[in-house]
Design a protein around this motif. Sequence first.
Motif, PDB file in Angstrom:
ATOM      1  N   GLY A  88     -18.031  10.356  16.948  1.00 55.02           N
ATOM      2  CA  GLY A  88     -16.969  10.117  17.902  1.00 55.02           C
ATOM      3  C   GLY A  88     -16.657  11.363  18.716  1.00 55.02           C
ATOM      4  N   ALA A  89     -15.755  11.206  19.680  1.00 47.90           N
ATOM      5  CA  ALA A  89     -15.305  12.359  20.456  1.00 47.90           C
ATOM      6  C   ALA A  89     -14.498  13.309  19.586  1.00 47.90           C
ATOM      7  CB  ALA A  89     -14.478  11.903  21.650  1.00 47.90           C
ATOM      8  N   THR A  90     -13.875  12.777  18.536  1.00 46.64           N
ATOM      9  CA  THR A  90     -13.163  13.634  17.591  1.00 46.64           C
ATOM     10  C   THR A  90     -14.120  14.658  16.991  1.00 46.64           C
ATOM     11  OG1 THR A  90     -11.652  11.825  17.053  1.00 46.64           O
ATOM     12  CG2 THR A  90     -11.744  13.657  15.501  1.00 46.64           C
ATOM     13  N   GLY A  91     -15.305  14.208  16.597  1.00 46.21           N
ATOM     14  CA  GLY A  91     -16.304  15.126  16.067  1.00 46.21           C
ATOM     15  C   GLY A  91     -16.826  16.081  17.121  1.00 46.21           C
ATOM     16  N   ALA A  92     -16.931  15.602  18.355  1.00 43.04           N
ATOM     17  CA  ALA A  92     -17.408  16.460  19.443  1.00 43.04           C
ATOM     18  C   ALA A  92     -16.400  17.573  19.737  1.00 43.04           C
ATOM     19  CB  ALA A  92     -17.645  15.617  20.689  1.00 43.04           C
ATOM     20  N   ASN A  93     -15.114  17.212  19.818  1.00 41.54           N
ATOM     21  CA  ASN A  93     -14.083  18.227  20.059  1.00 41.54           C
ATOM     22  C   ASN A  93     -14.052  19.254  18.937  1.00 41.54           C
ATOM     23  OD1 ASN A  93     -13.233  16.956  22.425  1.00 41.54           O
ATOM     24  ND2 ASN A  93     -11.677  15.754  21.386  1.00 41.54           N
ATOM     25  N   PHE A  94     -14.116  18.750  17.700  1.00 43.11           N
ATOM     26  CA  PHE A  94     -14.071  19.669  16.559  1.00 43.11           C
ATOM     27  C   PHE A  94     -15.257  20.625  16.588  1.00 43.11           C
ATOM     28  CE2 PHE A  94     -15.071  21.039  12.277  1.00 43.11           C
ATOM     29  CZ  PHE A  94     -13.844  21.544  11.857  1.00 43.11           C
ATOM     30  N   LEU A  95     -16.439  20.101  16.880  1.00 42.86           N
ATOM     31  CA  LEU A  95     -17.632  20.943  16.909  1.00 42.86           C
ATOM     32  C   LEU A  95     -17.482  22.068  17.927  1.00 42.86           C
ATOM     33  CD1 LEU A  95     -20.546  21.584  16.099  1.00 42.86           C
ATOM     34  CD2 LEU A  95     -21.298  19.867  17.779  1.00 42.86           C
ATOM     35  N   ALA A  96     -17.002  21.741  19.115  1.00 45.99           N
ATOM     36  CA  ALA A  96     -16.844  22.760  20.156  1.00 45.99           C
ATOM     37  C   ALA A  96     -15.842  23.828  19.739  1.00 45.99           C
ATOM     38  CB  ALA A  96     -16.416  22.099  21.465  1.00 45.99           C
ATOM     39  N   LEU A  97     -14.744  23.409  19.154  1.00 41.92           N
ATOM     40  CA  LEU A  97     -13.712  24.368  18.736  1.00 41.92           C
ATOM     41  C   LEU A  97     -14.185  25.194  17.538  1.00 41.92           C
ATOM     42  CD1 LEU A  97     -10.681  21.957  19.122  1.00 41.92           C
ATOM     43  CD2 LEU A  97     -11.175  23.948  20.574  1.00 41.92           C
ATOM     44  N   TYR A  98     -14.849  24.549  16.601  1.00 40.72           N
ATOM     45  CA  TYR A  98     -15.365  25.212  15.400  1.00 40.72           C
ATOM     46  C   TYR A  98     -16.386  26.290  15.769  1.00 40.72           C
ATOM     47  CZ  TYR A  98     -17.850  25.346  10.822  1.00 40.72           C
ATOM     48  OH  TYR A  98     -18.441  25.711   9.636  1.00 40.72           O
ATOM     49  N   ALA A  99     -17.217  25.994  16.760  1.00 40.89           N
ATOM     50  CA  ALA A  99     -18.280  26.926  17.132  1.00 40.89           C
ATOM     51  C   ALA A  99     -17.777  28.096  17.973  1.00 40.89           C
ATOM     52  CB  ALA A  99     -19.367  26.174  17.907  1.00 40.89           C
ATOM     53  N   LEU A 100     -16.707  27.903  18.719  1.00 39.02           N
ATOM     54  CA  LEU A 100     -16.336  28.897  19.723  1.00 39.02           C
ATOM     55  C   LEU A 100     -15.027  29.644  19.450  1.00 39.02           C
ATOM     56  CD1 LEU A 100     -17.304  26.914  22.956  1.00 39.02           C
ATOM     57  CD2 LEU A 100     -18.516  28.874  21.974  1.00 39.02           C
ATOM     58  N   ILE A 101     -14.119  29.064  18.693  1.00 40.63           N
ATOM     59  CA  ILE A 101     -12.787  29.660  18.557  1.00 40.63           C
ATOM     60  C   ILE A 101     -12.647  30.391  17.228  1.00 40.63           C
ATOM     61  CG2 ILE A 101     -10.302  29.198  18.537  1.00 40.63           C
ATOM     62  CD1 ILE A 101     -11.782  28.785  21.251  1.00 40.63           C
ATOM     63  N   GLU A 102     -12.170  31.628  17.317  1.00 41.12           N
ATOM     64  CA  GLU A 102     -11.984  32.471  16.135  1.00 41.12           C
ATOM     65  C   GLU A 102     -10.560  33.002  16.086  1.00 41.12           C
ATOM     66  OE1 GLU A 102     -15.946  34.856  15.383  1.00 41.12           O
ATOM     67  OE2 GLU A 102     -15.364  35.033  17.493  1.00 41.12           O
ATOM     68  N   ARG A 103     -10.204  33.551  14.942  1.00 41.57           N
ATOM     69  CA  ARG A 103      -8.895  34.176  14.778  1.00 41.57           C
ATOM     70  C   ARG A 103      -8.696  35.256  15.843  1.00 41.57           C
ATOM     71  NH1 ARG A 103      -5.131  34.175  11.094  1.00 41.57           N
ATOM     72  NH2 ARG A 103      -6.438  32.875   9.729  1.00 41.57           N
ATOM     73  N   GLY A 104      -7.535  35.238  16.470  1.00 41.26           N
ATOM     74  CA  GLY A 104      -7.211  36.230  17.478  1.00 41.26           C
ATOM     75  C   GLY A 104      -7.561  35.822  18.900  1.00 41.26           C
ATOM     76  N   ASP A 105      -8.334  34.736  19.066  1.00 39.43           N
ATOM     77  CA  ASP A 105      -8.651  34.259  20.410  1.00 39.43           C
ATOM     78  C   ASP A 105      -7.410  33.691  21.084  1.00 39.43           C
ATOM     79  OD1 ASP A 105     -11.326  34.920  20.328  1.00 39.43           O
ATOM     80  OD2 ASP A 105     -11.994  32.929  19.698  1.00 39.43           O
ATOM     81  N   HIS A 106      -7.456  33.647  22.392  1.00 36.12           N
ATOM     82  CA  HIS A 106      -6.375  33.015  23.151  1.00 36.12           C
ATOM     83  C   HIS A 106      -6.891  31.735  23.797  1.00 36.12           C
ATOM     84  CE1 HIS A 106      -3.693  32.559  26.841  1.00 36.12           C
ATOM     85  NE2 HIS A 106      -2.889  32.378  25.800  1.00 36.12           N
ATOM     86  N   VAL A 107      -6.155  30.630  23.563  1.00 29.20           N
ATOM     87  CA  VAL A 107      -6.515  29.319  24.079  1.00 29.20           C
ATOM     88  C   VAL A 107      -5.329  28.759  24.857  1.00 29.20           C
ATOM     89  CG1 VAL A 107      -7.099  26.927  23.454  1.00 29.20           C
ATOM     90  CG2 VAL A 107      -8.125  28.838  22.195  1.00 29.20           C
ATOM     91  N   VAL A 108      -5.604  28.148  25.994  1.00 28.23           N
ATOM     92  CA  VAL A 108      -4.590  27.399  26.736  1.00 28.23           C
ATOM     93  C   VAL A 108      -4.918  25.920  26.593  1.00 28.23           C
ATOM     94  CG1 VAL A 108      -3.571  26.921  28.993  1.00 28.23           C
ATOM     95  CG2 VAL A 108      -4.223  29.256  28.388  1.00 28.23           C
ATOM     96  N   SER A 109      -3.936  25.122  26.186  1.00 28.08           N
ATOM     97  CA  SER A 109      -4.176  23.690  26.019  1.00 28.08           C
ATOM     98  C   SER A 109      -3.154  22.873  26.785  1.00 28.08           C
ATOM     99  CB  SER A 109      -4.111  23.293  24.539  1.00 28.08           C
ATOM    100  OG  SER A 109      -4.260  21.880  24.393  1.00 28.08           O
TER     101      SER A 109
END
Length: 376
Positions: A88-109
């Motif tokens: 699903g898209a839920t898995g797609a969103n999680f994969l993108a965030l899991y691969a790219l976002i780390e502690r200390g990063d800044h994200v705008v949502s």
Amino acid sequence: MEIQAFGVEEWLNVWENDAVYDIAGSSIASMTLEEILNLDPAGKDALLAELLQKKMNYGWIEGSPEFKEEVAKLYQTVKSSQILQTNGATGANFLALYALIERGDHVVSLYPTYQQLYDIPRSFGAEVSLWKIHEEDKWLPSLDELRQLVRPDTKMICINNANNPTGAIMDRSFLEGIVEVAREVGAYILSDEVYKPLEDGLDVPAIVDIYEKGISTNSLSKTYSVPGVRVGWVVANDEVTELFRKYRDYTMICAGVFDDFITTHVLKHKEAVLKRNQTIVSENLAIVKDWVAKEPRVSLVFPRHVSTSFIKLDIPEEIEAFCIRLLKEKGVLLVPGNRFDMPGYARLGYCTHTEMLKKGLEGLSDFLRQFDTPNP
């Protein structure tokens, strides 16, 4: 790792099975397996014969070549190598965030939106700035406010286009404005695009087609009316997709032979599916517009033929308590707006089967009459 409860899913897990009139969902009326097979009536027997011969092994890990070929047709500049199948898209969103976002990063949502897009980055230790939507601007956010939120170290901007729960659409011009801001700081844009607007004349490109660091996610669950197969996909440039492959090995093996087969069949016949769904959305939206015009306690910024809407309720009661009573007394299911951090509103899934919608709205109006002041 700490993470907030997923408000909408938590609500539906508790109450969905009690509904007589489910007008809470955001998919377009789900198709039966018979309807799916009949997308190609002349080839139905051959399709069933092929299905019966399928070996129930792992199948194609990233999605079959036929699946990737059909997905690539949904975009302007995408090759099969850029596509990964997900749960699903839920898995797609999680994969993108899991691969790219780390502690200390800044994200705008974008906010409010699908909760994954801001609470998963928070759970990974990122700092998340909320880019708020505005009802007075037809539920769109402000590009000027985005410029104020973005920093030189911003790693990613997360959007949901069209928006869940409001149905608001960012068109090409607006998306190009986001790209301009993101490009200045080298930020990725993750765009959940499961809600394809079915109104003619709208220009709403996929983010992957207009930005080199754009990441598009999608699935069969909403616009294509087949949430039951749990198949989605993520599309990015080749370098990012290669990174996703590494992380994907830790989150799933395959979506399943049967699911891949059905998904590919639906996408091969997407024009028939979209024609069916355009009719449903158009007819049901007309019903909702007529209902809102006659219902004094409801207002709505109408969606642009998108399968979710966000009604405002003029009632002297906390919204979740109201929705629970509505369900128990009338059998009508909505998603209370506090599950999107928006009390006083509710998600109305108007693209259910038309008779279900009519009966649900009738029950909701009848329930709202308890708040009317009797004539002296």
